[in-house]
Design an enzyme around this catalytic site. Structure first.
Site, short mmCIF file in Angstrom:
data_model
loop_
_atom_site.label_atom_id
_atom_site.label_comp_id
_atom_site.label_asym_id
_atom_site.label_seq_id
_atom_site.Cartn_x
_atom_site.Cartn_y
_atom_site.Cartn_z
N GLU A 147 0.83 -1.22 0.00
CA GLU A 147 0.00 0.00 0.00
C GLU A 147 0.86 1.27 0.00
O GLU A 147 1.57 1.55 0.97
CB GLU A 147 -0.93 0.03 1.22
CG GLU A 147 -1.79 1.29 1.22
CD GLU A 147 -2.82 1.33 2.34
OE1 GLU A 147 -2.69 0.60 3.33
OE2 GLU A 147 -3.77 2.15 2.21
N GLU A 153 2.41 10.70 5.60
CA GLU A 153 2.45 9.44 6.37
C GLU A 153 3.67 8.58 6.08
O GLU A 153 3.99 7.69 6.85
CB GLU A 153 1.17 8.63 6.10
CG GLU A 153 -0.07 9.32 6.64
CD GLU A 153 -1.33 8.49 6.47
OE1 GLU A 153 -1.30 7.29 6.78
OE2 GLU A 153 -2.33 9.05 6.01
N ASP A 180 -5.40 3.56 -2.52
CA ASP A 180 -6.23 4.13 -1.47
C ASP A 180 -6.65 5.53 -1.95
O ASP A 180 -5.81 6.39 -2.21
CB ASP A 180 -5.40 4.21 -0.17
CG ASP A 180 -6.16 4.80 1.01
OD1 ASP A 180 -6.86 5.81 0.81
OD2 ASP A 180 -6.02 4.28 2.12
N HIS A 183 -5.15 8.64 -0.11
CA HIS A 183 -3.75 8.93 -0.45
C HIS A 183 -3.64 9.41 -1.90
O HIS A 183 -2.87 10.33 -2.20
CB HIS A 183 -2.87 7.70 -0.22
CG HIS A 183 -2.97 7.14 1.16
ND1 HIS A 183 -2.88 7.94 2.28
CD2 HIS A 183 -3.19 5.88 1.62
CE1 HIS A 183 -3.03 7.19 3.37
NE2 HIS A 183 -3.23 5.94 2.99
N HIS A 206 -8.82 0.98 -1.06
CA HIS A 206 -9.43 1.62 0.10
C HIS A 206 -10.19 2.85 -0.38
O HIS A 206 -9.70 3.60 -1.22
CB HIS A 206 -8.36 2.05 1.12
CG HIS A 206 -7.96 0.95 2.05
ND1 HIS A 206 -6.83 1.01 2.85
CD2 HIS A 206 -8.57 -0.23 2.35
CE1 HIS A 206 -6.75 -0.10 3.58
NE2 HIS A 206 -7.79 -0.87 3.29
N ARG A 212 -11.26 12.30 4.17
CA ARG A 212 -11.24 10.97 4.80
C ARG A 212 -12.57 10.63 5.47
O ARG A 212 -12.60 9.87 6.44
CB ARG A 212 -10.06 10.77 5.74
CG ARG A 212 -9.43 9.41 5.43
CD ARG A 212 -8.10 9.12 6.05
NE ARG A 212 -7.59 7.88 5.44
CZ ARG A 212 -6.43 7.31 5.72
NH1 ARG A 212 -5.65 7.85 6.62
NH2 ARG A 212 -6.05 6.20 5.12
N GLU A 240 -12.44 2.79 4.29
CA GLU A 240 -11.49 3.08 5.38
C GLU A 240 -11.61 4.59 5.62
O GLU A 240 -10.88 5.39 5.01
CB GLU A 240 -10.06 2.71 4.98
CG GLU A 240 -9.07 2.99 6.11
CD GLU A 240 -7.62 2.78 5.69
OE1 GLU A 240 -6.89 2.07 6.39
OE2 GLU A 240 -7.22 3.34 4.65
C1 LER Z 1 -2.97 4.46 6.52
O1 LER Z 1 -3.21 5.80 6.21
C2 LER Z 1 -3.72 3.56 5.63
O2 LER Z 1 -4.24 3.97 4.62
C3 LER Z 1 -3.86 2.14 6.01
O3 LER Z 1 -4.56 1.42 5.05
C4 LER Z 1 -2.50 1.52 6.30
O4 LER Z 1 -2.54 0.14 6.31
MN MN Z 2 -5.47 2.66 3.35
#
Ligand code: LER
Ligand code: MN
Length: 261
Positions: A147, A153, A180, A183, A206, A212, A240
């Site tokens: 990921e 981060e 994700d 991100h 994600h 978020r 998430e």
């Molecule tokens: C952390 O920001 C994240 O996206 C998680 O999925 C880390 O495993």
């Molecule tokens: Mn994530």
């Protein structure tokens, strides 16, 4: 495309109750945190799963140590923890285990200009370690998922293209990448184009909006989900994110929002 939710976001006092609710809301999967206790509870988890059509999509992290620590004990703890979780993932029928090579700043030494700088050293280490993990994943029938995060981060993998290059250098089918949306909203110039370019390596996603929160509550353009659909993406997309308001109502609204693309 299958939709899943991280376990802590689902109302319910135990796993069976959470699974029932997810089934009722129309979700396909649940993402479990790879906390150490999960290993001793596999039988109970399998029993709870037998009561529903909801599956375990993935195991998220949860191991100790760090793959890119200069300390051997930390690297070994991470390798051992991930290997263990790959076995759990196989038993639970999950796609695989989500891993982040390193959070925060680099802690390895800078050996440039005579040898490698921090990033080069970390890259080499990551390739070797993901080869070890990929071979283990093959042996136990699972997938190691890499990921990429964002600049706040991690200093290391921040884009799909970096994660895909690592995966290519590792050269094993059992080492794949994930995307994700949170991100990506920080790091990718064009989320849709990046997803399209790396779709062959993406085995998990994600979902979160720019702030978020649940998709639809921020300013990320989720029409890129059509690219996944049209590209034949057949894996999970997992929430998430923070859930504003009443969870049941919001989880139902989010699913119909996501399915509208
Ligand atoms: C952390 O920001 C994240 O996206 C998680 O999925 C880390 O495993
Ligand atoms: Mn994530």
């Amino acid at each position: 495309m299958k939709f899943s939710v991280q376990e802590n976001l689902v109302p319910g006092v135990n796993l069976e109750e959470k699974l029932k609710r997810l089934e009722n809301y129309g979700y396909d999967g649940i993402e479990l945190w790879g906390r150490q206790e999960l290993g001793g509870a596999l039988k109970d988890v399998l029993e709870a799963l037998s009561t529903t059509r909801v599956k375990v999509s993935t195991i998220c992290s949860g191991y100790s140590g760090s793959l890119l620590s200069p300390r051997k004990e930390d690297r070994e703890a991470a390798l051992k923890g991930i290997k263990e979780r790959l076995e759990w993932a196989n038993r639970l029928g999950a796609v695989g285990v989500i891993t982040v090579p390193v959070f925060g700043e680099a802690t390895v030494p800078d050996l440039s200009p005579l040898f490698k700088d921090k990033f080069e050293l970390e890259w080499k280490l990551a390739v070797e370690e993901y080869r070890i993990l990929g071979r283990h994943a093959k042996d136990v029938g699972s997938i190691v998922i890499v990921e990429p995060l964002n600049r706040y981060e991690t200093h290391f993998l921040k884009t799909l293209s970096q994660a895909a290059s690592l995966c290519e250098e590792v050269g094993l089918d059992e080492v794949r990448i994930m995307a994700d949306y949170f991100h990506m909203s920080i790091e990718e110039a064009d989320i849709g184009l990046s997803l399209k370019k790396h779709l062959d390596k993406i085995v998990h996603i994600h979902l979160a909006d720019s702030n978020r929160l649940t998709p639809g509550r921020g300013h990320t353009d989720f029409s890129s989900l059509r690219i996944l659909r049209e590209g034949g993406y057949k894996h999970y997309l997992t929430l998430e994110c923070g859930i504003p308001g009443e969870p049941e109502e919001e989880l139902r609204r989010t699913l119909s929002f996501l399915k509208s693309f």
